[in-house]
Design an enzyme around this catalytic site. Structure first.
Site, PDB file in Angstrom:
ATOM      1  N   ARG A 235     -48.559  24.596   8.606  1.00  0.00           N
ATOM      2  CA  ARG A 235     -47.167  24.968   8.367  1.00  0.00           C
ATOM      3  C   ARG A 235     -47.077  25.862   7.131  1.00  0.00           C
ATOM      4  O   ARG A 235     -47.715  25.598   6.107  1.00  0.00           O
ATOM      5  CB  ARG A 235     -46.298  23.717   8.153  1.00  0.00           C
ATOM      6  CG  ARG A 235     -45.940  22.984   9.442  1.00  0.00           C
ATOM      7  CD  ARG A 235     -44.944  23.795  10.260  1.00  0.00           C
ATOM      8  NE  ARG A 235     -44.487  23.095  11.452  1.00  0.00           N
ATOM      9  CZ  ARG A 235     -45.022  23.231  12.648  1.00  0.00           C
ATOM     10  NH1 ARG A 235     -46.082  24.008  12.811  1.00  0.00           N
ATOM     11  NH2 ARG A 235     -44.534  22.592  13.689  1.00  0.00           N
ATOM     12  N   ASP A 259     -52.308  31.594   9.336  1.00  0.00           N
ATOM     13  CA  ASP A 259     -51.755  31.753  10.681  1.00  0.00           C
ATOM     14  C   ASP A 259     -50.292  31.345  10.711  1.00  0.00           C
ATOM     15  O   ASP A 259     -49.648  31.402  11.760  1.00  0.00           O
ATOM     16  CB  ASP A 259     -52.557  30.909  11.679  1.00  0.00           C
ATOM     17  CG  ASP A 259     -52.136  31.169  13.117  1.00  0.00           C
ATOM     18  OD1 ASP A 259     -52.126  32.345  13.521  1.00  0.00           O
ATOM     19  OD2 ASP A 259     -51.792  30.203  13.827  1.00  0.00           O
ATOM     20  N   GLU A 264     -41.622  32.924   8.442  1.00  0.00           N
ATOM     21  CA  GLU A 264     -42.199  33.659   9.559  1.00  0.00           C
ATOM     22  C   GLU A 264     -41.231  33.974  10.698  1.00  0.00           C
ATOM     23  O   GLU A 264     -41.487  34.885  11.490  1.00  0.00           O
ATOM     24  CB  GLU A 264     -43.392  32.899  10.131  1.00  0.00           C
ATOM     25  CG  GLU A 264     -43.033  31.599  10.824  1.00  0.00           C
ATOM     26  CD  GLU A 264     -44.281  30.838  11.274  1.00  0.00           C
ATOM     27  OE1 GLU A 264     -44.307  30.414  12.440  1.00  0.00           O
ATOM     28  OE2 GLU A 264     -45.207  30.667  10.471  1.00  0.00           O
ATOM     29  N   HIS A 296     -49.148  33.120  13.946  1.00  0.00           N
ATOM     30  CA  HIS A 296     -49.035  31.768  14.511  1.00  0.00           C
ATOM     31  C   HIS A 296     -49.627  31.717  15.921  1.00  0.00           C
ATOM     32  O   HIS A 296     -49.000  31.253  16.873  1.00  0.00           O
ATOM     33  CB  HIS A 296     -47.570  31.319  14.543  1.00  0.00           C
ATOM     34  CG  HIS A 296     -47.412  29.850  14.275  1.00  0.00           C
ATOM     35  ND1 HIS A 296     -46.500  29.355  13.386  1.00  0.00           N
ATOM     36  CD2 HIS A 296     -48.064  28.776  14.778  1.00  0.00           C
ATOM     37  CE1 HIS A 296     -46.579  28.034  13.345  1.00  0.00           C
ATOM     38  NE2 HIS A 296     -47.524  27.661  14.187  1.00  0.00           N
TER      39      HIS A 296
END
Length: 330
Positions: A235, A259, A264, A296
């Site tokens: 996260r 990632d 985001e 992600h």
């Protein structure tokens, strides 16, 4: 006839939605939009809602879903930290998730990203594109010579541990809920600080909680070994990004693979080609050769996509028919 509506439905999910619909005789309608204050009006007349979004859901979402007759809200991912579960409970809406769609997908990706950092592949790709074929000074590191600190030893963390051990790395771990098998293997340290002090690599596979908000910050980075690598496929809120950037520029952190990113939602899974990025912190991250940013996608394999769709739909169907599901959150 039972009816479900799936938001954020992607083209790569379509074949799985259609296959499940045909097999189960349940109507499943797909929409590309995320759930917002406008699109939520499309839920009228549906028994279940399937969602896949990591950002902010509309205010009083469960109040509106209840008024529209929705019985179950099925998330096609693990995390429910962005859902108002108390509001769901108050409105009598069951919430399910997909606790394990493919732990190996995420674990493998995290190791892949670390290996790129250790061997400076981003730097060498740029140099080769510029026809600069010299090696020095970008000498790599071997994973087997490093100590990897794994934070979070659930399904994903355990899969990552197995991979790292396969490479011959020394592995240490920390989890507020230790795995009894790993306790027997002697992998756990007693605190974050102990892990920070020993690890050459820190990889995070944990949920986001208020207690762990900005776990990685200037103070905790100062407790880490100089030249540490940080991997985050969990996260974005676990990292204070400006603090991380400063530590990378100062050389305290040798590299990072991210990632996920705290802000985001306006960025990931959007086509922003030709547009100036408004998020200056994110832009600064992208300029760093020793930072790998991916949108992600650690989960993003055929196996995982199929499981996310099938398990979410099975859960929603079970709730509607039996009042419960194995994946019930509340």
């Amino acid at each position: 006839m039972m009816k479900f509506i799936a938001f954020n439905a992607r083209e790569d999910e379509q074949q799985y939605f259609e296959a499940w619909e045909k097999k189960n005789g349940v109507q499943v309608d797909m929409v590309e939009e995320a759930i917002d204050s406008t699109s939520i009006n499309q839920t009228v007349g549906y028994d279940g809602v399937l969602a896949l979004q990591t950002g902010v859901f509309p205010e009083k979402m469960f109040d509106k879903l209840s008024k529209n007759g929705v019985k179950v809200f099925a998330i096609r991912n693990v995390g429910v930290d962005n859902l108002d579960l108390e509001a769901a409970k108050k409105n009598g809406i069951k919430v399910t998730n997909v606790p394990a769609y493919s732990p190996n997908a995420i674990a493998e990706f995290s190791v892949t990203q670390l290996m790129q950092l250790l061997r400076n592949t981003t730097i060498f790709r740029r140099k080769v594109a510029e026809h600069d074929f010299r090696w020095a000074p970008f000498v790599g590191k071997e994973l087997r010579s490093l100590t990897v600190g794994v934070i979070g030893t659930g399904r994903i963390g355990r899969a990552a541990i197995d991979i790292y051990l396969g490479f011959g790395a020394k592995v240490i771990a920390y989890d507020v809920y230790p795995n009894p098998e790993l306790v027997q293997e002697g992998l756990y340290v007693s605190s974050y600080d102990e892990l920070f002090a020993q690890a050459d690599v820190i990889t995070m596979h944990m949920p986001a909680t208020p207690k762990d908000h900005h776990l990685i910050n200037a103070d905790t980075i100062a407790k880490m070994k100089k030249g540490v690598y940080i991997i985050n496929t969990a996260r974005g809120s676990l990292i204070n990004t400006p603090d991380l950037i400063k530590a990378i520029k100062d050389g305290q952190v040798a590299g990072a693979a991210l990632d996920t990113y705290e802000n985001e939602s306006p960025l990931f899974n959007h086509d922003l080609r030709g547009k100036e990025l408004e998020d200056k912190t994110f832009s600064e991250l992208l300029e760093l050769d020793n930072v790998l940013v991916t949108p992600h996608v650690a989960f993003y394999t055929e196996t995982a996509v199929k499981n996310m769709v099938f398990i979410a739909l099975d859960s929603a169907k079970s709730v509607c028919e039996k009042g419960h599901a194995d994946t019930l959150v509340i």
